[in-house]
Design a protein around this motif. Structure first.
Motif, PDB file in Angstrom:
ATOM      1  N   MET A  68      50.484-102.715  -9.279  1.00 28.64           N
ATOM      2  CA  MET A  68      51.425-101.605  -9.200  1.00 28.64           C
ATOM      3  C   MET A  68      51.969-101.300 -10.595  1.00 28.64           C
ATOM      4  N   ILE A  69      51.832-100.051 -11.024  1.00 30.63           N
ATOM      5  CA  ILE A  69      52.339 -99.608 -12.319  1.00 30.63           C
ATOM      6  C   ILE A  69      53.346 -98.504 -12.048  1.00 30.63           C
ATOM      7  N   THR A  70      54.594 -98.717 -12.466  1.00 30.00           N
ATOM      8  CA  THR A  70      55.671 -97.799 -12.115  1.00 30.00           C
ATOM      9  C   THR A  70      56.625 -97.609 -13.285  1.00 30.00           C
ATOM     10  N   GLY A  71      57.397 -96.557 -13.210  1.00 26.39           N
ATOM     11  CA  GLY A  71      58.413 -96.298 -14.220  1.00 26.39           C
ATOM     12  C   GLY A  71      59.756 -96.897 -13.886  1.00 26.39           C
ATOM     13  N   ASP A  72      59.902 -97.495 -12.698  1.00 27.75           N
ATOM     14  CA  ASP A  72      61.165 -98.119 -12.301  1.00 27.75           C
ATOM     15  C   ASP A  72      61.447 -99.345 -13.152  1.00 27.75           C
ATOM     16  N   VAL A 103      56.428-101.833 -22.314  1.00 30.45           N
ATOM     17  CA  VAL A 103      56.534-102.019 -23.759  1.00 30.45           C
ATOM     18  C   VAL A 103      56.004-103.393 -24.162  1.00 30.45           C
ATOM     19  N   GLN A 104      56.187-104.384 -23.305  1.00 31.67           N
ATOM     20  CA  GLN A 104      55.681-105.722 -23.585  1.00 31.67           C
ATOM     21  C   GLN A 104      54.158-105.729 -23.574  1.00 31.67           C
ATOM     22  N   SER A 126      56.820 -98.396 -17.334  1.00 28.61           N
ATOM     23  CA  SER A 126      55.555 -98.102 -18.009  1.00 28.61           C
ATOM     24  C   SER A 126      55.437 -96.619 -18.320  1.00 28.61           C
ATOM     25  N   SER A 127      54.602 -96.320 -19.277  1.00 24.44           N
ATOM     26  CA  SER A 127      54.297 -94.941 -19.668  1.00 24.44           C
ATOM     27  C   SER A 127      52.870 -94.621 -19.227  1.00 24.44           C
ATOM     28  N   LEU A 133      45.834 -97.816 -20.742  1.00 29.94           N
ATOM     29  CA  LEU A 133      45.464 -99.020 -21.483  1.00 29.94           C
ATOM     30  C   LEU A 133      45.020-100.123 -20.535  1.00 29.94           C
ATOM     31  N   MET A 134      45.701-100.249 -19.398  1.00 27.76           N
ATOM     32  CA  MET A 134      45.327-101.283 -18.424  1.00 27.76           C
ATOM     33  C   MET A 134      43.950-100.988 -17.829  1.00 27.76           C
TER      34      MET A 134
END
Length: 424
Positions: A68-72, A103-104, A126-127, A133-134
């Motif tokens: 899961m990739i989220t902006g939260d 950012v990490q 995440s952006s 990138l992932m």
């Protein structure tokens, strides 16, 4: 509140002088960020849709690693991922790098990203670049990557992924154009359906290839050997065209209509470098092809003395036996690994219909199209012999499926030998 998967909004107020309310130059309202009086906090719940947790479990059971990739923020993302089943409640998330911030991940060196990307389950804050990138890192490791998204900022990752899935209702046009599949109901459970049908199509292709290779190997060998030894071929051009018609067209249609089963979701995913023709397929097709070759060569050289018939009747027996062997072997091709090839056959009416049409047309070819197919009529005893010989394909298929096969592809051993010779 964030740890309970609530998105938090704070409400505050302050009093300002009338003169300070408007900026004369820019005509904007001014409000200082300090000195505010907190009124309260509001938590907004964005619950998981019904069926999401089950769909995630189905994907994980099928060997698919869901991320899961989220902006939260990290706490909200962690709570939502736990609720969906992506994270386990007792999982050590931070020390195992299962949950990180964008950012990490972005600041990792390329070597660190490649080392840790498999362990990451949730990426918060995440952006769009982080998602892209992932995807690139996972593809470099050899994974087959699927990405779901609905926003314009998801377009780069959808385009880069092997399979991009966008949402049909809430998805933007940019996301839809960048994706390969559009999920019309915006339901994540449809991803599991896509996975199940994709595996079904892939397996049906393998079934047809196994079936077709058996036909071609047997036909090639019998005609080649007969041409060298006797100067004539038992299978004429018309008969070979007929075999190709029923085996290519009708055979493909019969095997391609098999519906997905629950067992498909229990198999391991197929890697991008794995061969289409597996060891299991070689195990299944080689004994069938060898049996058909042995029977047809026996009929070619001893058929006249065994049945006491003329040359033309012998060639008809070879042709009829060859076609009936393919009809019986078509049942074997329904299951690549299961011994019971008749399980669920009653649900595929098209398969049974095609088998019936094939047998009917074969009877017409042998009994009524004498001049066209260059055949001779057969009596009941000869028909029974052809059917009995062809039916042996079933017990052979049952026996060979008991033979274990190595997981390493056969041709990889040849590559290993070549690499060893080159190194020497």
């Amino acid at each position: 509140m964030a740890a309970s998967s609530l998105r938090c909004i704070a409400f505050a107020h302050t009093e300002i002088e009338v003169q300070e309310q408007v900026d004369d130059q820019e005509h904007k309202n001014l409000l200082k960020e300090d000195g505010l009086t907190l009124l309260g906090l509001v938590g907004l719940k964005d619950p998981c849709r019904p069926g999401v947790k089950k769909a995630v479990e189905d994907c994980q059971r099928a060997g698919v690693n869901v991320k899961m990739i989220t902006g939260d923020n990290v706490f909200t993302a962690k709570a939502i991922a736990t609720e969906c089943g992506i994270l386990k409640p007792d999982q050590d998330m931070f020390f195992s790098s299962a949950v990180i911030e964008g950012v990490q991940f972005r600041n990792y060196t390329p070597e660190e990203r490649m080392e840790k990307v498999d362990k990451i389950c949730v990426m918060a804050r995440s952006s769009p670049f982080d998602k892209l990138l992932m995807v690139q890192c996972l593809k470099q490791l050899g994974h087959v990557v699927a990405v779901t998204g609905d926003g314009t900022n998801d377009a780069p990752a959808l385009k880069e992924a092997d399979i991009g899935l966008s949402m049909g209702i809430q998805g933007t046009e940019v996301a839809k154009e960048s994706s390969d599949i559009v999920i019309m109901d915006d339901n994540f459970s449809s991803v599991a359906t896509v996975l199940r049908w994709g595996r079904c199509v892939y397996e049906n292709i393998q079934k047809f290839i196994q079936f077709q290779l058996t036909v071609n190997v047997a036909a090639l060998v019998i005609n080649f050997v007969a041409a060298i030894s006797a100067g004539e071929v038992p299978l004429t051009a018309v008969q070979l065209l007929w075999v190709n018609l029923i085996m290519d067209t009708l055979g493909a249609l019969a095997l391609a209509t098999e519906k997905p089963t629950k067992e498909l979701m229990k198999k391991k995913p197929v890697g991008r470098t794995e061969p289409l023709i597996t060891n299991i397929m070689w195990r299944n097709l080689l004994p069938q092809a060898l049996y058909q070759i042995a029977i047809l060569l026996t009929l070619q050289f001893k058929g006249k003395s065994i049945f006491g018939v003329e040359e033309k009747v012998k060639d008809t027996l070879i042709f009829n036996t060859f076609v009936l062997c393919q009809v019986f072997n078509e049942f074997n091709a329904r299951k690549l690994e299961k011994k019971n090839v008749f399980r669920g056959i009653h649900t595929n009416k098209l398969f049974l219909g095609i088998i019936g049409v094939t047998i009917l047309l074969q009877v017409v070819m042998v009994e009524f199209l004498k001049k066209f197919a260059d055949t001779e009529r057969l009596n009941w005893g000869q028909w029974g012999a052809c059917v009995g010989v062809a039916a042996v394909s079933w017990p052979i298929g049952w026996i060979v499926k008991s033979i274990p096969v190595p997981e390493t592809p056969i041709f990889s051993y040849l590559k290993m030998k070549k690499s060893k010779k080159n190194s020497i």
